[in-house]
Design a protein around this motif. Structure first.
Motif, short mmCIF file in Angstrom:
data_model
loop_
_atom_site.label_atom_id
_atom_site.label_comp_id
_atom_site.label_asym_id
_atom_site.label_seq_id
_atom_site.Cartn_x
_atom_site.Cartn_y
_atom_site.Cartn_z
N PHE A 181 79.81 84.73 26.10
CA PHE A 181 79.78 84.49 27.64
C PHE A 181 78.44 84.82 28.54
CE2 PHE A 181 83.97 85.81 26.04
CZ PHE A 181 85.12 85.34 26.68
N ASP A 182 78.46 83.50 29.43
CA ASP A 182 77.45 83.73 30.48
C ASP A 182 77.53 84.19 31.80
OD1 ASP A 182 75.72 82.68 28.39
OD2 ASP A 182 75.78 80.52 29.06
N ILE A 183 77.14 85.20 32.19
CA ILE A 183 77.64 85.99 33.42
C ILE A 183 76.55 85.72 34.62
CG2 ILE A 183 78.79 87.92 34.35
CD1 ILE A 183 80.56 86.70 32.30
N ALA A 184 76.94 85.40 35.77
CA ALA A 184 76.04 85.66 36.74
C ALA A 184 76.35 86.90 37.53
CB ALA A 184 75.90 84.27 37.66
N VAL A 185 75.20 87.74 38.13
CA VAL A 185 75.61 88.76 38.95
C VAL A 185 75.12 88.27 40.32
CG1 VAL A 185 75.38 91.03 39.38
CG2 VAL A 185 75.56 90.29 37.09
N VAL A 186 75.98 88.19 41.55
CA VAL A 186 75.73 87.95 42.82
C VAL A 186 76.01 89.13 43.69
CG1 VAL A 186 75.34 86.44 44.74
CG2 VAL A 186 75.21 85.45 42.26
N ASP A 187 75.39 89.84 44.21
CA ASP A 187 75.97 91.14 45.20
C ASP A 187 76.92 91.72 44.75
OD1 ASP A 187 74.14 89.91 47.14
OD2 ASP A 187 75.53 88.60 48.01
N ASN A 188 76.66 92.23 43.54
CA ASN A 188 77.80 93.12 42.54
C ASN A 188 78.88 92.30 42.56
OD1 ASN A 188 76.16 95.36 42.59
ND2 ASN A 188 76.78 95.93 44.73
N ASN A 189 79.05 91.14 42.46
CA ASN A 189 80.09 90.14 41.95
C ASN A 189 79.56 89.55 40.67
OD1 ASN A 189 81.71 90.63 44.48
ND2 ASN A 189 80.69 89.18 45.67
N TYR A 190 80.59 89.42 39.88
CA TYR A 190 80.44 88.98 38.56
C TYR A 190 81.25 87.37 38.43
CZ TYR A 190 78.76 93.50 37.85
OH TYR A 190 78.01 94.87 38.07
N TYR A 191 80.39 86.33 37.92
CA TYR A 191 80.99 85.18 37.87
C TYR A 191 80.62 84.64 36.47
CZ TYR A 191 80.70 85.19 42.87
OH TYR A 191 80.91 85.42 44.43
N ILE A 201 70.38 83.00 41.59
CA ILE A 201 70.08 83.97 40.74
C ILE A 201 68.77 83.17 39.93
CG2 ILE A 201 72.18 84.52 40.26
CD1 ILE A 201 72.34 82.55 38.05
N TYR A 202 68.10 84.19 39.09
CA TYR A 202 67.00 83.82 38.48
C TYR A 202 67.25 84.19 37.11
CZ TYR A 202 65.32 88.61 38.99
OH TYR A 202 65.12 89.93 38.75
N LYS A 203 68.47 84.87 36.55
CA LYS A 203 68.81 85.50 35.42
C LYS A 203 70.26 85.60 35.10
CE LYS A 203 68.66 90.51 36.65
NZ LYS A 203 67.69 91.51 36.37
N ASP A 204 70.56 85.61 34.24
CA ASP A 204 71.88 85.80 33.97
C ASP A 204 72.28 86.72 32.61
OD1 ASP A 204 71.82 84.18 31.66
OD2 ASP A 204 72.84 82.42 32.51
N LEU A 205 73.54 87.09 32.33
CA LEU A 205 73.80 87.79 31.31
C LEU A 205 74.52 87.06 30.19
CD1 LEU A 205 75.62 90.94 33.08
CD2 LEU A 205 73.39 91.26 31.50
N ARG A 206 74.06 87.41 28.81
CA ARG A 206 74.84 86.86 27.68
C ARG A 206 75.35 87.95 26.85
NH1 ARG A 206 74.64 82.84 23.85
NH2 ARG A 206 74.74 81.54 25.86
N ILE A 207 76.71 87.91 27.16
CA ILE A 207 77.72 88.95 26.57
C ILE A 207 78.25 88.32 25.62
CG2 ILE A 207 79.46 90.65 27.04
CD1 ILE A 207 78.66 90.86 29.85
N VAL A 208 78.23 88.81 24.16
CA VAL A 208 78.78 88.32 22.81
C VAL A 208 79.90 89.07 22.61
CG1 VAL A 208 78.44 87.90 20.63
CG2 VAL A 208 76.60 87.45 22.21
#
Length: 273
Positions: free
Chosen positions: A212-222, A149-156
């Motif tokens: 929450f910090d969420i990574a997205v890889v091949d439509n999977n959420y980590y 990944i080169y980016k991730d999501l911050r979801i509050v």
């Protein structure tokens, strides 16, 4: 409601609130006892407040204890949402085999200090010497696969809902996606599935204040981690004032407000604006 805060910056503008310096908790114990809710206590205070004085605190004790460090967070997620946790090993430096780690993870891998934020204490390990140095400097080892990944999501998540989300995009050639490490914001194309995952995790674990910090890889959420005391800059850029959501939640929640209108024996109070 009578409110006491130990962090004035996270509760700016809330009415009927008294600030007490954390180190003065016992000197000001009568004010603490009289409060309906205690906001943002420090971790060392929560057992005395919750178990000793039977006080309601925000964030709640679930949030504090499960988010105390990366080990606590990861273990509860492995028990409840294992499909959303990157491959991770938690080890003691006194019972570790470098060759085994290399076989399981290869290089590069990610190693983390168990209690850190803003990208501090998160290392990209690219060879055996770097891995040995990490092991030598940490009692508890937190080893994780390197996701592509080169980016991730911050979801509050605040209270009982997600209040904002955005992408954090690493600078060119950079490993960290943290804003404090030079990453950029992007508020577009937030996947609904990621928001739904955070809502489900927070509801399951009883968390009421976390980034929450969420990574997205091949439509999977980590889920990489969650931070109890997250930064608000990204939300302010969206015009979101977190303290207003916190105050409205405390007013409306029967867990905090003895005068909640959901209680048929209680008077109605004005809704927070």
């Amino acid at each position: 409601m009578k409110l006491v805060t130990f962090d004035p910056f996270k509760t700016i503008g809330m009415p009927n609130i008294t600030y007490i310096k954390p180190e003065y908790i016992f000197k000001e114990i009568e004010k603490v006892k009289e409060a309906d809710c205690i906001l943002f206590p420090e971790y060392w205070q929560i057992n005395s407040l919750v178990y000793g004085l039977k006080k309601k605190i925000f964030p709640n004790i679930n949030t504090y204890q499960l988010g105390h460090n990366k080990v606590e967070t990861t273990r509860v997620l492995l028990a409840t949402f294992p499909q959303n946790v990157p491959y991770t090993k938690i080890l003691s430096k006194y019972d570790v085999n470098i060759e085994t780690i290399e076989e399981e993870f290869g290089y590069p891998l990610v190693a983390k200090e168990i209690k850190s934020s803003m990208g501090m204490g998160v290392f990209l390990i690219e060879n055996r010497q770097e891995l040995k140095s990490y092991v030598e400097n940490n009692e508890v080892l937190y080893i994780q696969e390197k996701l592509p990944i080169y980016k991730d999501l911050r979801i509050v998540y605040v209270g009982n809902k997600v209040i904002g989300s955005y992408w954090r995009i690493a600078g060119e050639g950079q490993f960290h996606n943290n804003i404090a490490k030079g990453a950029n914001y992007d508020y577009n194309n937030i996947p609904l599935e990621a928001i739904e995952l955070v809502e489900k995790v927070a509801a399951t674990l009883g968390i009421n204040h976390a980034g929450f910090d969420i990574a997205v890889v091949d439509n999977n959420y980590y889920i990489l981690e969650y931070n109890v005391m997250f930064g608000n800059e990204g939300l302010r850029n969206m015009g979101i004032e977190v303290e207003k959501y916190i105050y409205e939640y405390i007013l409306s929640s029967p867990d905090f407000n003895p005068n909640n209108p959901n209680n048929p024996n209680s008077p109605i109070y004005p809704k927070a604006s």
